[in-house]
Design a protein around this motif. Sequence first.
Motif, mmCIF file in Angstrom:
data_model
loop_
_atom_site.group_PDB
_atom_site.id
_atom_site.type_symbol
_atom_site.label_atom_id
_atom_site.label_comp_id
_atom_site.label_asym_id
_atom_site.label_seq_id
_atom_site.Cartn_x
_atom_site.Cartn_y
_atom_site.Cartn_z
ATOM 1 N N THR A 144 0.613 -1.124 -0.358
ATOM 2 C CA THR A 144 0.194 0.022 0.092
ATOM 3 C C THR A 144 1.199 1.535 -0.338
ATOM 4 N N PHE A 145 2.169 1.130 0.577
ATOM 5 C CA PHE A 145 2.933 2.458 1.159
ATOM 6 C C PHE A 145 3.632 2.626 -0.577
ATOM 7 N N VAL A 146 3.795 1.660 -1.592
ATOM 8 C CA VAL A 146 4.339 2.004 -2.489
ATOM 9 C C VAL A 146 3.394 2.900 -3.282
ATOM 10 N N HIS A 147 1.862 1.946 -3.443
ATOM 11 C CA HIS A 147 0.680 2.111 -4.711
ATOM 12 C C HIS A 147 0.558 3.465 -4.006
ATOM 13 N N ASN A 148 0.399 3.565 -3.148
ATOM 14 C CA ASN A 148 -0.516 5.444 -2.378
ATOM 15 C C ASN A 148 1.358 6.167 -2.995
ATOM 16 N N ALA A 149 2.317 5.768 -2.952
ATOM 17 C CA ALA A 149 3.086 7.333 -3.507
ATOM 18 C C ALA A 149 3.471 7.204 -5.153
ATOM 19 N N SER A 161 7.038 8.761 -5.432
ATOM 20 C CA SER A 161 7.450 10.270 -4.813
ATOM 21 C C SER A 161 8.084 9.651 -3.933
ATOM 22 N N SER A 162 9.098 10.557 -3.245
ATOM 23 C CA SER A 162 10.057 10.149 -2.144
ATOM 24 C C SER A 162 9.038 11.023 -1.084
ATOM 25 N N ALA A 163 8.045 12.380 -0.654
ATOM 26 C CA ALA A 163 7.448 13.285 0.267
ATOM 27 C C ALA A 163 5.907 12.146 -0.168
ATOM 28 N N LEU A 164 5.643 11.575 -0.568
ATOM 29 C CA LEU A 164 4.517 10.551 -0.714
ATOM 30 C C LEU A 164 4.804 9.817 0.253
ATOM 31 N N TYR A 165 5.704 8.971 0.310
ATOM 32 C CA TYR A 165 5.906 7.591 0.404
ATOM 33 C C TYR A 165 6.460 7.732 2.289
ATOM 34 N N ILE A 166 7.148 8.600 2.215
ATOM 35 C CA ILE A 166 7.559 8.946 4.008
ATOM 36 C C ILE A 166 6.718 9.189 4.343
ATOM 37 N N ASN A 167 5.679 10.025 4.480
ATOM 38 C CA ASN A 167 4.990 10.318 4.327
ATOM 39 C C ASN A 167 3.585 9.548 5.005
ATOM 40 N N THR A 237 23.070 -2.052 -2.702
ATOM 41 C CA THR A 237 22.447 -0.340 -2.522
ATOM 42 C C THR A 237 21.516 -0.403 -2.145
ATOM 43 N N VAL A 238 20.491 0.485 -1.640
ATOM 44 C CA VAL A 238 19.568 0.572 -0.878
ATOM 45 C C VAL A 238 18.761 2.947 -1.524
ATOM 46 N N VAL A 239 17.811 3.016 -1.574
ATOM 47 C CA VAL A 239 17.237 4.152 -2.030
ATOM 48 C C VAL A 239 16.187 4.904 -1.166
ATOM 49 N N THR A 240 16.720 5.499 -0.548
ATOM 50 C CA THR A 240 16.099 5.917 1.109
ATOM 51 C C THR A 240 14.923 7.696 0.330
ATOM 52 N N PRO A 241 14.160 8.004 1.104
ATOM 53 C CA PRO A 241 13.062 9.042 0.476
ATOM 54 C C PRO A 241 13.259 10.090 0.913
ATOM 55 N N LYS A 245 18.438 19.088 -1.537
ATOM 56 C CA LYS A 245 18.049 20.311 -1.088
ATOM 57 C C LYS A 245 18.180 21.209 -2.164
ATOM 58 N N GLY A 246 16.399 22.121 -2.162
ATOM 59 C CA GLY A 246 16.876 22.985 -3.166
ATOM 60 C C GLY A 246 17.129 22.388 -4.548
ATOM 61 N N SER A 247 16.807 21.193 -5.195
ATOM 62 C CA SER A 247 16.308 20.798 -6.740
ATOM 63 C C SER A 247 15.209 21.216 -6.474
ATOM 64 N N ASP A 248 14.865 20.638 -8.010
ATOM 65 C CA ASP A 248 13.355 21.529 -8.870
ATOM 66 C C ASP A 248 12.092 20.047 -8.140
ATOM 67 N N TYR A 249 13.095 18.350 -8.592
ATOM 68 C CA TYR A 249 12.412 17.414 -7.933
ATOM 69 C C TYR A 249 12.515 16.578 -7.070
ATOM 70 N N GLU A 250 13.167 17.831 -5.653
ATOM 71 C CA GLU A 250 13.289 17.051 -4.144
ATOM 72 C C GLU A 250 12.298 15.761 -4.123
ATOM 73 N N HIS A 251 10.851 16.412 -4.347
ATOM 74 C CA HIS A 251 9.701 15.448 -3.394
ATOM 75 C C HIS A 251 9.921 14.889 -4.220
ATOM 76 N N VAL A 252 9.653 13.842 -5.293
ATOM 77 C CA VAL A 252 10.130 12.731 -5.911
ATOM 78 C C VAL A 252 11.674 11.917 -6.400
ATOM 79 N N GLU A 253 12.921 12.735 -6.041
ATOM 80 C CA GLU A 253 13.976 12.150 -5.313
ATOM 81 C C GLU A 253 14.469 11.205 -4.613
#
Length: 467
Positions: A144-149, A161-167, A237-241, A245-253
């Motif tokens: 659900t966490f992935v689907h809703n993000a 979206s990294s922002a939606l995922y962590i929220n 490797t892993v990717v974290t949400p 900082k300051g990127s135009d794509y910060e909320h999805v990076e």
Amino acid sequence: MADGGNRRNVTGEVTKPGVSSRHSLIQYEHAATETCTLMDFMGYGPHIRQARRDAYKTVDRLMTALMCGSATCFTTGSKAEGLTCFLESDIDVMCVDNNVICIEEGVDSSNILKETTILRACSQKSYPGHCILLLERSGTTITTFVHNALCDDGYDHELLSSALYINAWLNFKRTEGAVILDRVGPSTPSTYYGGTLHQDLVHALHLYCPSILTRWAARPRNWPTNNIVQKVVSLGTVVTPVGFKGSDYEHVEWRLCFNAGENVLVNNLTDIMVKVYVLLKMVKQDVLKPRKKEVTSFTVKNIVLWIAEKTPQSLLHERSLFQWLHEGLYALRVAIDTKELPYYMIPERNLMAACALEHEQKLSWIATINDMIEEGPIMILRLPKIRRALIAHPEPLRWYSGRRIEMEMLELIAMNRGALDMDEDTDVIMVAVLTRKADIMKEVRDRMITEGCRENNLHDLYHSMLL
């Protein structure tokens, strides 16, 4: 010329500070040996570090088993490195979703199981060490966490979206008694037992990126050995949400991390480099005192890893502690001055790129580090923990250190028994642990009273022994 007159520096390389005379060299070596012995008493020796690491690995196995294959949990940071006492710092835990795999561009995905959700990592528009995750295929067990993000990128593609995922994880109900705190970077912090125990939990995704790890493994180096290099590569490797900082794509990076491999690297440093790492962290925390994470323990860790890679291991011995501490201070000064420090795993990523370091603060820190380098071994008196230990050294420190370490070992045993859901009233081991802990606290309190201390609160004493 840069502020403070610092020389520019090749990636990862530092200039060796010299010693003016043979007499000074002997003084440095004697002071180094004494400091190493002192740090062993303080709980930074190899045996206690290994015991801590083993205890947290046991918890990791138990927590992963509870996930029934859906996720892998492991401790990271200072706890996994065995460098902090039980209550001394946050417990950093990473939980990696096993139902999702992210793969870099150019990697074939046809052999990946249909149950697994596949995300393609694209990095062309992101800062080095970051990426955007595009959905390539939804698996049959997508969470659900992935689907809703998932969201639309405006070009008929779905991205995560990294922002939606962590929220989503911030709103997830934790264990009873946990208090959820505000988000910090990619982590969802919480406290337990009335704020006594702090945990930073990071939910991450697996990333398969052979090109990055191959480049890292191929670097010419003095350290680590080939078998350790291959072990780091195998851990992946892993990717974290969290975006740049300051990127135009910060909320999805998402940010690329190598936590499991970095645990292995730190745990395979020579004893002297571990002690340099500890002292540099003390400098960061107690001397520089950053307010906005302008310099972090991660900054210091990368400096130590670069020094270890560039240095013949035969030169890293007990008598050379202050030489390598000077090396670390010089490298830290250069990083602060230039606002440049290559990430050890991905040198193209500058760890100082987004730090909020103000000009006056930078000049002050450079001046302070210059003073410390000039002071020689006496610099360690600037560090409160070292200074207090020196006052108590040798007999009182030796006596107290033995009881403090035993108390910590008992607490780690209790932690593992608790993870097995053992009852402290009926489990024989738990009862024995609690009894011995009480005996130690009374013993320490009695000696404190004998020596003129009026403090007799066992609860406060317990916390002070484990901090």
